[in-house]
Scaffold this active site. Structure first.
Site, PDB file in Angstrom:
ATOM      1  N   ASP A  13      -4.460  17.784  -4.289  1.00  0.00           N
ATOM      2  CA  ASP A  13      -4.157  16.403  -3.509  1.00  0.00           C
ATOM      3  C   ASP A  13      -2.904  15.221  -3.590  1.00  0.00           C
ATOM      4  O   ASP A  13      -2.588  16.328  -4.594  1.00  0.00           O
ATOM      5  CB  ASP A  13      -5.313  15.171  -4.281  1.00  0.00           C
ATOM      6  CG  ASP A  13      -5.332  13.743  -3.488  1.00  0.00           C
ATOM      7  OD1 ASP A  13      -5.501  13.033  -2.456  1.00  0.00           O
ATOM      8  OD2 ASP A  13      -5.410  13.151  -4.619  1.00  0.00           O
ATOM      9  N   SER A  14      -2.783  14.410  -3.767  1.00  0.00           N
ATOM     10  CA  SER A  14      -1.575  13.767  -3.884  1.00  0.00           C
ATOM     11  C   SER A  14      -1.353  13.242  -5.479  1.00  0.00           C
ATOM     12  O   SER A  14      -0.067  13.205  -5.390  1.00  0.00           O
ATOM     13  CB  SER A  14      -1.119  12.283  -2.526  1.00  0.00           C
ATOM     14  OG  SER A  14      -2.360  11.899  -3.043  1.00  0.00           O
ATOM     15  N   CYS A  76      -7.428  15.497   0.073  1.00  0.00           N
ATOM     16  CA  CYS A  76      -7.058  14.880   0.001  1.00  0.00           C
ATOM     17  C   CYS A  76      -7.067  14.443   1.574  1.00  0.00           C
ATOM     18  O   CYS A  76      -7.552  15.668   2.899  1.00  0.00           O
ATOM     19  CB  CYS A  76      -5.623  14.815   0.275  1.00  0.00           C
ATOM     20  SG  CYS A  76      -4.384  13.332   0.732  1.00  0.00           S
ATOM     21  N   GLU A 157      -4.265   5.175  -8.786  1.00  0.00           N
ATOM     22  CA  GLU A 157      -3.030   6.021  -9.846  1.00  0.00           C
ATOM     23  C   GLU A 157      -2.484   4.871 -11.342  1.00  0.00           C
ATOM     24  O   GLU A 157      -2.203   5.720 -11.798  1.00  0.00           O
ATOM     25  CB  GLU A 157      -1.947   5.873  -9.223  1.00  0.00           C
ATOM     26  CG  GLU A 157      -1.848   7.304  -7.969  1.00  0.00           C
ATOM     27  CD  GLU A 157      -2.004   8.755  -8.402  1.00  0.00           C
ATOM     28  OE1 GLU A 157      -1.570   8.539  -9.001  1.00  0.00           O
ATOM     29  OE2 GLU A 157      -3.192   9.457  -7.413  1.00  0.00           O
ATOM     30  N   CYS A 189     -11.232   8.205   1.304  1.00  0.00           N
ATOM     31  CA  CYS A 189      -9.872   9.094   0.836  1.00  0.00           C
ATOM     32  C   CYS A 189     -10.171   8.727  -0.424  1.00  0.00           C
ATOM     33  O   CYS A 189     -11.222   8.316  -1.126  1.00  0.00           O
ATOM     34  CB  CYS A 189      -8.503   7.458   0.457  1.00  0.00           C
ATOM     35  SG  CYS A 189      -7.435   7.935  -0.687  1.00  0.00           S
ATOM     36  N   HIS A 191      -9.017   8.702  -3.566  1.00  0.00           N
ATOM     37  CA  HIS A 191      -8.875   8.190  -4.541  1.00  0.00           C
ATOM     38  C   HIS A 191     -10.225   7.125  -4.809  1.00  0.00           C
ATOM     39  O   HIS A 191     -10.241   6.629  -5.674  1.00  0.00           O
ATOM     40  CB  HIS A 191      -7.680   7.206  -4.335  1.00  0.00           C
ATOM     41  CG  HIS A 191      -7.070   7.867  -4.919  1.00  0.00           C
ATOM     42  ND1 HIS A 191      -5.915   9.264  -3.848  1.00  0.00           N
ATOM     43  CD2 HIS A 191      -5.595   8.096  -5.715  1.00  0.00           C
ATOM     44  CE1 HIS A 191      -4.921  10.020  -4.701  1.00  0.00           C
ATOM     45  NE2 HIS A 191      -4.538   8.999  -5.755  1.00  0.00           N
TER      46      HIS A 191
HETATM   47  N1  DGL Z   1      -5.919  10.522  -1.761  1.00  0.00           N
HETATM   48  C1  DGL Z   1      -5.651  11.120  -0.612  1.00  0.00           C
HETATM   49  C2  DGL Z   1      -6.135  10.872   0.649  1.00  0.00           C
HETATM   50  O1  DGL Z   1      -7.827  10.922   0.835  1.00  0.00           O
HETATM   51  C3  DGL Z   1      -4.406  10.170  -0.116  1.00  0.00           C
HETATM   52  C4  DGL Z   1      -4.296   8.988  -0.829  1.00  0.00           C
HETATM   53  C5  DGL Z   1      -2.344   9.048  -0.753  1.00  0.00           C
HETATM   54  O2  DGL Z   1      -1.918   9.468  -1.056  1.00  0.00           O
HETATM   55  O3  DGL Z   1      -1.935   8.034   0.133  1.00  0.00           O
HETATM   56  O4  DGL Z   1      -6.779  10.236   2.071  1.00  0.00           O
END
Ligand code: DGL
Length: 270
Positions: A13-14, A76, A157, A189, A191
């Site tokens: 993931d990011s 992600c 984050e 997402c 996150h």
């Molecule tokens: N967690 C990621 C997603 O599912 C990326 C979020 C990001 O880096 O903007 O899209």
């Protein structure tokens, strides 16, 4: 070297969002060894162009392949929307699982068919229309409404997932959805499950909140079994790599996973 059942599952993931998927995979498949990469130097992905996200995704894929993973889980949605096919091509025979497919299936398939579905995600994911296409490919009668929530990733984050700033931000983003009588809301997402309680509170009863992490874990299990690569005798394990600030990641990861994370190494994948 050809991967074997004892090889690790690569998850990326990011940043910390992919840990929501790791948690489910750990719970469902405790014998498996997981190798995680979080691109903390370049997070967030969701506000970047598709080309940039694709380039990052391929660099990470190469890194995971060099570590001899037996499967790649794109934890992600932004990468899944921008570059899943590219990752698959690069991975060759190594199976690749993306989060979008899992989320779309949960929303569209029985035993919980929904007729009005909301999707929240990054600007890139929502802009790509991937969820809408994936859901409608399963059931074209489903109405899909999408909303980008770009501030949620930096809040996650930062570890600000349950304070008043997080709640106000959620109320602002979800206001449109409250008038749409959604049957389900997809957390598009990885996150966003960190805000699950706040999202449920804002949406109220009647809207099912879909976090695709468990569906991804089920897919991982099924695909590994089908490929003869499921490790049923291992003792588990979690190795973590990031592109920046390993200590900060370790603190957030331990808080979220509820257990000690022994190794967070910094690595340059570009
Ligand atoms: N967690 C990621 C997603 O599912 C990326 C979020 C990001 O880096 O903007 O899209």
């Amino acid at each position: 070297m050809k991967p074997s059942p004892s090889s690790p599952i690569g998850v990326f993931d990011s940043g910390i969002g992919g840990l929501t998927v790791v948690k489910s995979v750990m719970e469902r498949l405790p014998e498996e060894h997981i190798l995680y990469f979080g691109d903390t130097a370049r997070v967030p992905y969701g506000i970047k162009s598709m080309e940039t996200v694709r380039e990052y995704a391929l660099q990470i894929t190469d890194f995971l392949l060099r570590r001899n993973v037996k499967m790649i889980v794109i934890a992600c949605n932004t990468v899944s929307a921008a570059a899943e096919q590219d990752v698959r091509l690069r991975a060759g025979e190594i199976p690749v699982i993306g989060v979008v497919e899992a989320g779309a299936r949960v929303a569209a398939e029985a035993p919980h068919p929904h007729s009005v579905v909301g999707v929240i995600g990054t600007l890139a994911t929502v802009g790509s229309g991937t969820y809408e296409r994936s859901i409608k490919a399963i059931d074209s009668s489903i109405q899909v409404f999408s909303k980008a929530c770009p501030l949620l990733v930096p809040l996650a984050e930062e570890g600000w997932v349950d304070n008043d700033v997080a709640l106000l931000t959620l109320e602002h983003y979800l206001a449109d959805f409250k008038t749409k009588a959604l049957d389900a809301l997809i957390l598009g997402c990885t996150h966003y499950p960190l805000f699950k309680e706040g999202i449920a509170q804002v949406m109220g009863e009647g809207t099912r909140i879909i976090d695709s992490a468990d569906a991804v874990a089920d897919m991982v299990d099924a695909r590994l079994r089908a490929a003869g690569l499921r490790n049923t005798e291992g003792t588990g394990g979690f190795e973590c790599f990031v592109s920046d600030k390993p200590q900060r990641f370790q603190t957030l990861a331990e808080r979220f996973l509820g257990k000690a994370v022994h190794r967070v190494e910094i690595v340059n994948v570009s």
